[in-house]
Write a protein that holds these residues in place. Structure first.
Motif, mmCIF file in Angstrom:
data_model
loop_
_atom_site.group_PDB
_atom_site.id
_atom_site.type_symbol
_atom_site.label_atom_id
_atom_site.label_comp_id
_atom_site.label_asym_id
_atom_site.label_seq_id
_atom_site.Cartn_x
_atom_site.Cartn_y
_atom_site.Cartn_z
ATOM 1 N N GLY A 160 72.425 59.253 53.712
ATOM 2 C CA GLY A 160 71.954 57.892 53.987
ATOM 3 C C GLY A 160 72.406 56.910 52.933
ATOM 4 N N THR A 219 62.188 48.776 54.158
ATOM 5 C CA THR A 219 62.921 49.893 54.751
ATOM 6 C C THR A 219 63.815 50.513 53.679
ATOM 7 O OG1 THR A 219 64.993 48.822 55.398
ATOM 8 C CG2 THR A 219 63.137 48.568 56.917
ATOM 9 N N ASN A 220 64.089 51.767 53.834
ATOM 10 C CA ASN A 220 65.036 52.477 52.955
ATOM 11 C C ASN A 220 65.503 53.707 53.708
ATOM 12 O OD1 ASN A 220 64.860 55.172 51.112
ATOM 13 N ND2 ASN A 220 66.092 53.606 50.110
ATOM 14 N N ASP A 221 66.788 54.021 53.622
ATOM 15 C CA ASP A 221 67.372 55.096 54.425
ATOM 16 C C ASP A 221 67.893 56.246 53.558
ATOM 17 O OD1 ASP A 221 68.295 56.490 56.625
ATOM 18 O OD2 ASP A 221 70.182 55.378 56.748
ATOM 19 N N HIS A 242 63.057 59.143 60.081
ATOM 20 C CA HIS A 242 64.154 59.473 59.155
ATOM 21 C C HIS A 242 64.539 58.258 58.318
ATOM 22 C CE1 HIS A 242 65.356 62.785 62.270
ATOM 23 N NE2 HIS A 242 64.114 62.895 61.837
ATOM 24 N N GLN A 243 63.564 57.438 58.039
ATOM 25 C CA GLN A 243 63.715 56.274 57.158
ATOM 26 C C GLN A 243 62.369 56.042 56.505
ATOM 27 O OE1 GLN A 243 65.872 52.424 57.797
ATOM 28 N NE2 GLN A 243 65.419 52.905 59.901
ATOM 29 N N ASN A 244 62.359 55.462 55.325
ATOM 30 C CA ASN A 244 61.129 54.932 54.760
ATOM 31 C C ASN A 244 60.889 53.543 55.346
ATOM 32 O OD1 ASN A 244 60.272 56.938 52.758
ATOM 33 N ND2 ASN A 244 62.188 56.436 51.706
ATOM 34 N N THR A 255 60.195 59.021 54.914
ATOM 35 C CA THR A 255 61.542 59.375 55.358
ATOM 36 C C THR A 255 61.625 60.865 55.702
ATOM 37 O OG1 THR A 255 63.877 59.217 54.760
ATOM 38 C CG2 THR A 255 62.370 59.819 53.000
ATOM 39 N N ARG A 281 69.880 50.843 52.541
ATOM 40 C CA ARG A 281 69.434 50.160 53.756
ATOM 41 C C ARG A 281 70.466 50.345 54.854
ATOM 42 N NH1 ARG A 281 67.797 44.115 52.848
ATOM 43 N NH2 ARG A 281 65.694 44.481 53.577
ATOM 44 N N ARG A 282 69.976 50.551 56.065
ATOM 45 C CA ARG A 282 70.891 50.638 57.202
ATOM 46 C C ARG A 282 71.453 49.256 57.532
ATOM 47 N NH1 ARG A 282 67.658 54.617 61.418
ATOM 48 N NH2 ARG A 282 67.600 56.406 60.000
ATOM 49 N N THR A 303 69.428 45.670 58.667
ATOM 50 C CA THR A 303 68.036 45.684 58.223
ATOM 51 C C THR A 303 67.449 44.277 58.080
ATOM 52 O OG1 THR A 303 68.299 47.795 57.130
ATOM 53 C CG2 THR A 303 66.512 46.413 56.346
#
Ligand SMILES: [Fe+2]
Length: 517
Positions: A446, A466-468, A414-416, A438, A449-450, A453
């Motif tokens: 989202g 990463t990307n959310d 559930h993230q890139n 994702t 970024r979480r 990160t």
């Protein structure tokens, strides 16, 4: 045996309603439109594909609003979107044993070209689907474009990204899994920080256990028009992950049911419903609670796709099966993700080396990420990923050494994410690149970024991106370059989300290195 064939329905109706207008004759069988779940095509080869639909005038009803009797359905394949020339047609039976689903395997068509299709029953017609055959194996192919999607929790967001994917003009779409989620309605959703999330829509029914429960869940999901539009646009290859059955199941083991005999009943019901709702070939029909899902597709001499099944043959999750420090089971050499048969099958296919690129299309992340985003003393791993299976992962990576043309693609997170697959738990030589796509909706809107990160990337030098946000991936392949576009939508909690490319991962053939732009 009494079969309600088209002739019987129309002839019977004509006898009973001799003076009635024609429209009433069709309504003898269907009180509502019977194709409310849309159509799909899948598992294309160079001379054909599977065409799928399900008769389901009352989708949330136990039997989909159908009589428990077989019903014949007409199908047609067309040469052109104007439907001027029919290239093949026939009749398929929708059996009550399979929830009145229909899987038609078409052969005898030309390679590497689009076709159009529709189903008809009585006077009812589906929309016109578009599909395409694959290029002949070995034929020189200079470019290919395909889409990747999955993880579509119905309650978490709208499927707006599917409407965008439907317009991308791809040769195929691969769905990595979590087509449904088995849980009951949550009514209220929460963000990662505990605040209430905008709640979009509810699951109908309780947690899925029986064939009726799973059928209803697929029916609810498949009524979504954006999901239907993506099926209408291109053939799909589908693989399941855990939520098509139950969270974090592996092999014959469920984390929520200690008795394997009881879990086997649930798994068999889930697999039957999966088969019923997916455009799969007869070779994948479940028998005895198992199904053949790992398979291969060749696109000319350009791409060899290995669709893996990382659920059915996997050893049980190690430790307590969550995000936690490593326990001794993680290193055990007898523990497997793919099972010996699938491992040998993949190794043999990779040794053939007659395609420019290899795609390993699978479910759970292969990079052994340390998940710590704080100063905790011990490495944290997700045990429901290859990070919980050190020996199996290192065997896999050893098999990729020297190929230089392997891209591993993954869902589940559930993230890139994007990074390099390096041997020796991420400390050794890079042998391939992993692109993690994702989710369509799971996780809600989202953000870019979480939190944490930067720490995550600092602790895992093989991880670059990463990307959310929610979305899908588009891969553009040429003979020497693989470009993976992370397509994200700005929101999924209200209609009208817009799509953009958040980043593009570029991989040069022969060099298992990742560059991002
Ligand atoms: Fe998921």
């Amino acid at each position: 045996m009494t079969m309600i064939s088209r002739r019987n329905v129309l002839a019977g109706a004509a006898t009973a309603l001799l003076a009635a207008p024609a429209i009433l004759r069709a309504q003898q069988l269907f009180t509502a439109f019977p194709f409310r779940l849309g159509v799909a095509s899948g598992d294309p080869g160079p001379d054909g594909f599977v065409l799928w639909t399900r008769l389901c005038p009352d989708p949330l009803d136990d039997h989909g609003g159908m009589p428990t009797a077989p019903v014949d359905v007409d199908w047609m394949v067309f040469d052109d979107p104007g439907m001027k020339r029919v290239v093949q047609k026939g009749v398929a039976t929708a059996w009550p044993e399979l929830g009145h689903s229909v899987h038609v395997e078409i052969s005898g068509l030309d390679p590497d070209r689009p076709y159009w299709y529709r189903f008809m029953v009585g006077r009812e017609k589906t929309q016109l689907g578009r599909t395409r055959t694959t290029p002949l194996p070995g034929k020189q192919l200079d470019s290919l474009r395909f889409g990747v999607a999955g993880c579509q929790h119905y309650e978490d967001g709208l499927y707006t990204a599917y409407a965008h994917l439907a317009r991308e003009d791809v040769a195929f779409i691969w769905h990595y899994g979590d087509y449904i989620y088995e849980d009951r309605a949550r009514q209220v959703n929460y963000e990662r920080d505990g605040s209430p999330r905008i709640h979009v829509r509810d699951h109908v029914g309780s947690e899925c256990y029986t064939i009726g429960d799973y059928r209803r869940r697929y029916a609810q999901y498949k009524m979504d028009p954006d999901l239907q539009s993506a099926h209408l646009a291109a053939p799909w290859f589908v693989t399941f992950d855990d939520h098509e059955v139950v969270d974090n199941w592996t092999g014959g083991v469920s984390p929520f049911q200690k008795d394997p005999a009881l879990f086997a009943l649930r798994r068999a019901a889930a697999m039957q419903a999966y088969y019923e709702h997916m455009p799969l070939r007869r070779a994948s029909m479940p028998a005895g609670g198992t199904m053949q899902l790992y398979r291969r597709a060749l696109y000319g001499d350009l791409l060899d796709v290995h669709f893996l099944d990382t659920r059915q043959y996997r050893s049980p999750l190690p430790c307590t099966g969550s995000f936690e420090p490593v326990c001794p089971d993680v290193a055990r050499p007898d523990r497997t993700v793919l099972g010996t048969g699938q491992e040998a099958w993949l190794a043999k296919a990779l040794r053939e080396k007659d395609n420019r690129w290899n795609l390993i299309a699978q479910q759970v992340m292969m990079m052994p990420l340390d998940r710590r985003i704080d100063d905790g003393p011990a490495e944290l791993r997700n045990m429901d990923s290859w990070a919980g299976y050190d020996a199996a992962r290192e065997r896999m990576l050893a098999g990729l050494k020297g190929l230089g043309n392997v891209v591993v693609m993954t869902g589940d997170e559930h993230q890139n994410l994007a990074g390099e697959l390096r041997r020796d738990a991420g400390r050794g030589e890079a042998v391939a690149v992993e692109l993690v796509s994702t989710s369509m909706s799971s996780g809600g809107n989202g953000s870019d970024r979480r939190p944490g990160t930067d720490r995550l990337i600092a602790r895992n030098p093989f991880l670059s991106f990463t990307n959310d946000q929610r979305g899908y991936m588009i891969c553009d392949l040429s003979r020497d370059m693989w470009r993976g576009h992370f397509r994200v939508v700005d929101q999924v909690t209200a209609p009208g989300g817009t799509v953009s490319t958040r980043a593009t991962a570029t991989i040069e053939r022969g060099r298992p290195r990742l560059s991002l732009s």
